[in-house]
Design an enzyme around this catalytic site. Structure first.
Site, PDB file in Angstrom:
ATOM      1  N   LEU A  28      66.380  16.861  46.762  1.00  0.00           N
ATOM      2  CA  LEU A  28      67.313  17.971  46.965  1.00  0.00           C
ATOM      3  C   LEU A  28      66.717  19.214  46.331  1.00  0.00           C
ATOM      4  O   LEU A  28      66.152  19.140  45.246  1.00  0.00           O
ATOM      5  CB  LEU A  28      68.675  17.663  46.315  1.00  0.00           C
ATOM      6  CG  LEU A  28      69.678  18.826  46.256  1.00  0.00           C
ATOM      7  CD1 LEU A  28      70.292  19.075  47.624  1.00  0.00           C
ATOM      8  CD2 LEU A  28      70.781  18.545  45.226  1.00  0.00           C
TER       9      LEU A  28
ATOM     10  N   TRP B 153      91.653  28.455  36.393  1.00  0.00           N
ATOM     11  CA  TRP B 153      91.824  27.067  35.955  1.00  0.00           C
ATOM     12  C   TRP B 153      92.150  27.023  34.470  1.00  0.00           C
ATOM     13  O   TRP B 153      93.053  26.303  34.038  1.00  0.00           O
ATOM     14  CB  TRP B 153      90.534  26.299  36.238  1.00  0.00           C
ATOM     15  CG  TRP B 153      90.562  24.840  35.900  1.00  0.00           C
ATOM     16  CD1 TRP B 153      90.911  23.806  36.715  1.00  0.00           C
ATOM     17  CD2 TRP B 153      90.212  24.240  34.639  1.00  0.00           C
ATOM     18  NE1 TRP B 153      90.794  22.607  36.060  1.00  0.00           N
ATOM     19  CE2 TRP B 153      90.362  22.845  34.780  1.00  0.00           C
ATOM     20  CE3 TRP B 153      89.776  24.749  33.421  1.00  0.00           C
ATOM     21  CZ2 TRP B 153      90.104  21.948  33.739  1.00  0.00           C
ATOM     22  CZ3 TRP B 153      89.525  23.862  32.382  1.00  0.00           C
ATOM     23  CH2 TRP B 153      89.680  22.486  32.545  1.00  0.00           C
TER      24      TRP B 153
ATOM     25  N   SER C 296      76.857  36.466  39.825  1.00  0.00           N
ATOM     26  CA  SER C 296      76.584  37.539  40.774  1.00  0.00           C
ATOM     27  C   SER C 296      76.089  38.796  40.055  1.00  0.00           C
ATOM     28  O   SER C 296      76.260  38.944  38.839  1.00  0.00           O
ATOM     29  CB  SER C 296      77.846  37.881  41.576  1.00  0.00           C
ATOM     30  OG  SER C 296      78.742  38.647  40.797  1.00  0.00           O
ATOM     31  N   SER C 297      75.493  39.715  40.803  1.00  0.00           N
ATOM     32  CA  SER C 297      75.054  40.979  40.212  1.00  0.00           C
ATOM     33  C   SER C 297      76.240  41.773  39.681  1.00  0.00           C
ATOM     34  O   SER C 297      76.107  42.557  38.742  1.00  0.00           O
ATOM     35  CB  SER C 297      74.280  41.799  41.247  1.00  0.00           C
ATOM     36  OG  SER C 297      75.021  41.952  42.438  1.00  0.00           O
TER      37      SER C 297
ATOM     38  N   HIS D 111      84.718  27.820  32.145  1.00  0.00           N
ATOM     39  CA  HIS D 111      83.307  27.845  32.541  1.00  0.00           C
ATOM     40  C   HIS D 111      82.626  26.512  32.246  1.00  0.00           C
ATOM     41  O   HIS D 111      81.773  26.050  33.023  1.00  0.00           O
ATOM     42  CB  HIS D 111      82.584  28.990  31.832  1.00  0.00           C
ATOM     43  CG  HIS D 111      83.018  30.349  32.289  1.00  0.00           C
ATOM     44  ND1 HIS D 111      83.139  30.673  33.621  1.00  0.00           N
ATOM     45  CD2 HIS D 111      83.356  31.477  31.601  1.00  0.00           C
ATOM     46  CE1 HIS D 111      83.530  31.938  33.737  1.00  0.00           C
ATOM     47  NE2 HIS D 111      83.676  32.434  32.523  1.00  0.00           N
TER      48      HIS D 111
ATOM     49  N   ASN E  96      87.147  29.506  37.803  1.00  0.00           N
ATOM     50  CA  ASN E  96      87.067  28.983  36.434  1.00  0.00           C
ATOM     51  C   ASN E  96      88.111  29.615  35.522  1.00  0.00           C
ATOM     52  O   ASN E  96      88.762  28.932  34.722  1.00  0.00           O
ATOM     53  CB  ASN E  96      85.673  29.249  35.848  1.00  0.00           C
ATOM     54  CG  ASN E  96      84.586  28.429  36.508  1.00  0.00           C
ATOM     55  OD1 ASN E  96      84.855  27.528  37.294  1.00  0.00           O
ATOM     56  ND2 ASN E  96      83.349  28.752  36.193  1.00  0.00           N
TER      57      ASN E  96
ATOM     58  N   ASP F 273      84.363  29.634  42.598  1.00  0.00           N
ATOM     59  CA  ASP F 273      85.364  30.587  42.127  1.00  0.00           C
ATOM     60  C   ASP F 273      86.547  29.856  41.498  1.00  0.00           C
ATOM     61  O   ASP F 273      86.938  28.782  41.967  1.00  0.00           O
ATOM     62  CB  ASP F 273      85.844  31.428  43.323  1.00  0.00           C
ATOM     63  CG  ASP F 273      86.673  32.628  42.894  1.00  0.00           C
ATOM     64  OD1 ASP F 273      86.582  33.033  41.718  1.00  0.00           O
ATOM     65  OD2 ASP F 273      87.414  33.158  43.735  1.00  0.00           O
TER      66      ASP F 273
END
Length: 245
Positions: A134, A28, A68-69, A40, A25, A23
Site C-alpha cells: 500500500l 468528537w 491543510s495549508s 486529534h 476531531n 474531519d
C-alpha cells in the site's frame, strides 16, 4: 465486533486509490467534554485502523488529508498539538507501517514545519521506499490551489528556459508537474463529519472521483465504515463524461 476485528470483505469493483478528508476531531472531543488534543489522538488511532483496512481490502493507494495549508491559521496551541502528534507518529509508527508493507509518501509544503519534522518525514519516506502493499500518502500543509499554482509556475519556468514549448503542455504534462506526479488520480474521495465540500483537497486530481460524505466524525471511522464506502463505490457507474453503452 470492533472495526479493527472486522473481517475483510470482497468487493466486486475496488478503487485503486481512496482519498479521505479526515474531519470532525474537534467536534468528537467537544461532544465528550474532552480537550481538543484528545480528539486529534483519537483521530490518529482512526488512521491506523484505516490503513489496516485498506491493506486488508487490497486498496493500493490511500491519501489522507492530515494537515491543510489553511490549518496554519488555527490557534497556536492546536497547531503545536498537531505537529507534536505528527512528530510522535513519524518517529514511532513508521517501523510498524514498514512491517505491514506500507510505503509512505508525503505531499505538501513541508518547509513550513520544524526542521526535525521535515527530517523525520524524509527519513520515513526513504525507510519505506521499497514497500509495495500500500502507498500511504499524507497530505501535510497541502492545498489544492497552491499545488496547481506551483505546477503552473514550473511549466512557465520550463518554457522560459526553452526546455518546453507552450504548445506541448497538455493535461498529462501538467499533471506531471503536480505534487502528485506518478500517482493515480483518486477514484473515491470520502469526507467525514457531515460536511459536503472538498476544502481545497486534490482539486485537479479529483475531477472524476466519486464523492462520499459521511455524518460520523473521523475518530469513529473504522473498518466497517471503510467497507461501507467501498460498497457505495462499487454501485456507482463511472462514465468519465461519456454516455453509458
Amino acid at each position: 465486533m470492533s472495526g479493527s476485528d472486522h473481517p475483510a470483505t470482497a468487493h466486486t469493483c475496488l478503487p485503486e486509490h481512496v482519498a479521505i478528508i479526515m474531519d470532525g476531531n474537534g467536534r468528537w472531543a467537544s461532544t465528550r467534554g474532552l480537550p481538543l488534543l484528545a480528539g486529534h489522538r483519537a483521530g490518529a488511532e482512526a488512521v491506523q485502523r484505516t490503513v489496516r483496512a485498506a491493506t486488508a481490502r487490497g486498496v493500493r493507494w490511500l491519501t489522507l488529508y492530515a494537515f491543510s495549508s489553511e490549518n496554519w491559521r488555527r490557534a497556536p496551541g492546536e497547531v503545536a498539538d498537531l505537529t507534536s502528534l505528527l512528530r510522535y507518529y513519524l518517529r514511532h509508527k513508521v517501523a510498524e507501517l514498514s512491517r505491514e508493507g506500507v510505503r509512505l509518501r508525503i505531499i505538501g509544503d513541508l518547509a513550513r514545519f520544524p526542521r526535525d519534522i521535515q527530517e523525520e518525514a524524509r527519513r520515513a519516506e526513504e525507510v519505506t521506499r521499497g514497500n509495495t502493499r500500500l502507498v500511504l500518502v499524507l497530505a501535510l500543509s497541502y492545498g489544492g490551489r497552491a499545488d496547481i499554482v506551483q505546477a503552473a509556475t514550473r511549466m512557465a519556468q520550463a518554457v522560459a528556459r526553452g526546455d518546453l514549448r507552450a504548445d506541448q503542455i497538455d493535461e498529462a504534462v501538467f499533471a506531471g508537474a503536480l505534487l502528485t506526479a506518478g500517482m493515480p488520480d483518486p477514484d473515491l474521495v470520502v469526507r467525514t463529519s457531515g460536511e459536503c465540500r472538498l476544502s481545497n483537497f486534490l482539486l485537479w486530481q479529483s475531477a472524476y472521483a466519486e464523492l462520499v460524505f459521511l455524518d460520523i466524525p473521523w475518530p469513529d471511522f473504522d473498518a466497517t465504515h471503510f467497507d461501507a464506502v467501498l460498497d457505495i463505490y462499487s454501485r456507482r457507474e463511472r462514465r468519465f463524461g461519456a454516455r453509458p453503452a
